[in-house]
Scaffold this motif. Structure first.
Motif, mmCIF file in Angstrom:
data_model
loop_
_atom_site.group_PDB
_atom_site.id
_atom_site.type_symbol
_atom_site.label_atom_id
_atom_site.label_comp_id
_atom_site.label_asym_id
_atom_site.label_seq_id
_atom_site.Cartn_x
_atom_site.Cartn_y
_atom_site.Cartn_z
ATOM 1 N N ASP A 1 -0.694 4.807 0.678
ATOM 2 C CA ASP A 1 -2.155 4.742 0.559
ATOM 3 C C ASP A 1 -2.742 4.299 1.897
ATOM 4 O O ASP A 1 -2.312 3.306 2.487
ATOM 5 N N THR B 1 0.808 -1.224 0.000
ATOM 6 C CA THR B 1 0.000 0.000 0.000
ATOM 7 C C THR B 1 0.835 1.265 0.000
ATOM 8 O O THR B 1 0.307 2.328 -0.332
ATOM 9 N N GLY C 1 -6.630 -1.398 -0.965
ATOM 10 C CA GLY C 1 -6.495 -0.758 -2.269
ATOM 11 C C GLY C 1 -5.952 -1.675 -3.356
ATOM 12 O O GLY C 1 -6.389 -1.602 -4.514
ATOM 13 N N LYS D 1 -8.724 -3.761 -4.696
ATOM 14 C CA LYS D 1 -9.640 -2.941 -5.492
ATOM 15 C C LYS D 1 -9.036 -2.644 -6.869
ATOM 16 O O LYS D 1 -9.737 -2.680 -7.880
ATOM 17 N N ASP E 1 -5.760 3.208 2.274
ATOM 18 C CA ASP E 1 -6.713 2.117 2.040
ATOM 19 C C ASP E 1 -5.952 0.794 1.993
ATOM 20 O O ASP E 1 -5.321 0.457 1.000
#
Length: 127
Positions: free
Chosen positions: A51, A48, A56, A59, A53
């Protein structure tokens, strides 16, 4: 009365004096959870970066594959499950504990991440 567990104890599946106790199972569980947490924390930085999230990457994989994050994760998990099956059914190779730890830990971590994806999906649902 015939009990299958007694038959198993008397078979080649069980070595004399090598029965694992509940205390030992609990210790295996505690050690595994710590290992999973350590690896998840390490992989967070790897996958990540900055980030916020944590999901992520799943996703992004879902977007590339035109599917859901759950399906993207399931595809990634399948690789680990196939590897575990191969190891379990490979009668010719005695895998070292490090290899078992890696495969089991990765599989469990994908399941923990799946739980997070499912929870996030339910949290974001409107009634």
């Amino acid at each position: 009365m015939f009990r299958i567990i007694d038959k198993i104890r008397d078979s080649s599946f069980s070595k004399e004096g090598c029965h694992i106790t509940q205390k030992e199972v609990n210790a295996v569980f505690d050690e595994q959870v710590r290992l999973c947490a350590d690896i998840l924390q390490k992989k967070t930085r790897e996958y990540t970066g900055d980030d916020t999230d944590r999901l992520g990457a799943f996703k992004a994989a879902a977007a590339l594959q035109h599917t859901t994050p759950q399906c993207a994760l399931a595809g990634m998990l399948a690789k680990h499950i196939v590897s575990l099956y191969d190891m379990c059914f490979d009668g010719d190779t005695d895998y070292d504990i490090g290899t078992w730890n890696e495969k089991i830990t990765d599989s469990l971590n994908y399941l923990f991440l799946l739980k997070a994806i499912v929870k996030e999906g339910h949290t974001n649902q409107t009634d």
